[in-house]
Design a protein around this motif. Structure first.
Motif, PDB file in Angstrom:
ATOM      1  N   GLU A 127      -1.520  -3.892  -1.478  1.00  0.00           N
ATOM      2  CA  GLU A 127      -0.098  -4.638  -1.001  1.00  0.00           C
ATOM      3  C   GLU A 127       0.832  -3.724  -0.673  1.00  0.00           C
ATOM      4  N   LEU A 128       0.948  -2.438  -1.487  1.00  0.00           N
ATOM      5  CA  LEU A 128       2.095  -1.736  -1.183  1.00  0.00           C
ATOM      6  C   LEU A 128       1.846  -0.882  -0.041  1.00  0.00           C
ATOM      7  N   GLU A 130       0.668  -2.454   2.877  1.00  0.00           N
ATOM      8  CA  GLU A 130       0.965  -3.129   3.761  1.00  0.00           C
ATOM      9  C   GLU A 130       2.838  -3.136   3.936  1.00  0.00           C
ATOM     10  N   GLN A 131       3.066  -3.292   2.499  1.00  0.00           N
ATOM     11  CA  GLN A 131       4.498  -3.420   2.349  1.00  0.00           C
ATOM     12  C   GLN A 131       5.452  -2.177   2.985  1.00  0.00           C
ATOM     13  N   LEU A 132       4.833  -0.897   2.696  1.00  0.00           N
ATOM     14  CA  LEU A 132       5.387   0.460   3.236  1.00  0.00           C
ATOM     15  C   LEU A 132       5.201   0.254   4.664  1.00  0.00           C
ATOM     16  N   SER A 134       5.039  -2.114   6.915  1.00  0.00           N
ATOM     17  CA  SER A 134       6.039  -3.243   7.460  1.00  0.00           C
ATOM     18  C   SER A 134       7.372  -2.609   7.401  1.00  0.00           C
ATOM     19  N   ASP A 135       7.680  -1.728   6.464  1.00  0.00           N
ATOM     20  CA  ASP A 135       9.180  -1.056   6.347  1.00  0.00           C
ATOM     21  C   ASP A 135       9.373   0.139   7.356  1.00  0.00           C
TER      22      ASP A 135
END
Length: 232
Positions: A127-128, A130-132, A134-135
């Motif tokens: 999850e981390l 994907e979050q990174l 996306s940022d």
């Protein structure tokens, strides 16, 4: 934010006995700054942050001479020459996070409730990632001593994440620092995570719940004084 520094020892201290874990020497300053302002104090493997297989559950914690800051749910090593930074939440006046600021970057260690079956870090790492991404971060993954490790570049800052699945807890560590110091930063992070101690407690709680951070009384009193002065 409040910074509590631990000065580098000029020479090694004499042992104080196996049952008396030393507290970090504390100097108090109010510091505002970013990653470029961190004092380059360096990292010394002789500080006692390597060599044992951890992190440890409180039930199996070693009786050693490693100086740690006791945050209730987690006791985090504080290497010589580093600083402890307390990040407060303005909305709640509670503690948002506690960081260990080293010469190679800012280390943050956080503990969470986890299932008995383990495996939470693998989920969180995915999850981390994907979050990174996306940022806008550049993210790579590899395998370290506890499993997945993530590396990310955000602007001029290099990040390294590690995670450890323990008995009903997960410990996550991250170091953030300038890219020029990124080659040595992972070892600094691993050394601090390896010697951390997690006190999960026995109370039931939902998986992924952050374990409560409590500050040492001297630190909490100083922050309360700071807040009172700001309000006045």
């Amino acid at each position: 934010m409040a910074i509590f520094g631990r000065k580098r020892r000029a020479e090694k201290e004499q042992p104080r006995g196996r049952h008396a874990a030393p507290e970090p020497d504390v100097d108090v300053d109010d510091v505002d700054g970013d990653l470029d302002d961190f004092e380059d104090t360096g990292y010394d493997a002789d500080d006692g942050l390597a060599g044992l297989d951890g992190p440890f559950d409180a039930a199996d914690a070693p009786e050693d001479e490693v100086p740690r800051i006791d945050l209730g749910s987690v006791r985090v090593p504080v290497p010589d020459g580093s600083q402890v930074q307390v990040e407060m939440d303005p909305a709640t006046s509670g503690v948002r996070a506690v960081h260990v600021v080293t010469g190679h970057g800012q280390v943050t260690v956080s503990a969470y409730a986890a299932p008995r079956s383990g495996g939470l870090w693998k989920e969180v790492a995915a999850e981390l990632t994907e979050q990174l991404k996306s940022d806008g971060a550049k993210v790579t993954s590899g395998r370290g001593e506890w499993g997945v490790e993530l590396s990310a570049i955000v602007g001029d800052v290099a990040l390294r994440f590690v995670g450890v699945d323990g008995p009903r807890w997960m410990l996550r560590g991250v170091i953030a620092g300038p890219q020029s110091l990124a080659s040595e930063a992972p070892d600094v992070l691993r050394g601090i995570v390896r010697q951390s101690i997690v006190d999960r407690g026995e109370a039931p709680m939902p998986v992924r719940t952050p374990l409560t951070i409590t500050l040492p009384s001297a630190v909490a009193e100083h922050i309360a004084e700071q807040q009172a002065q700001q309000q006045s």
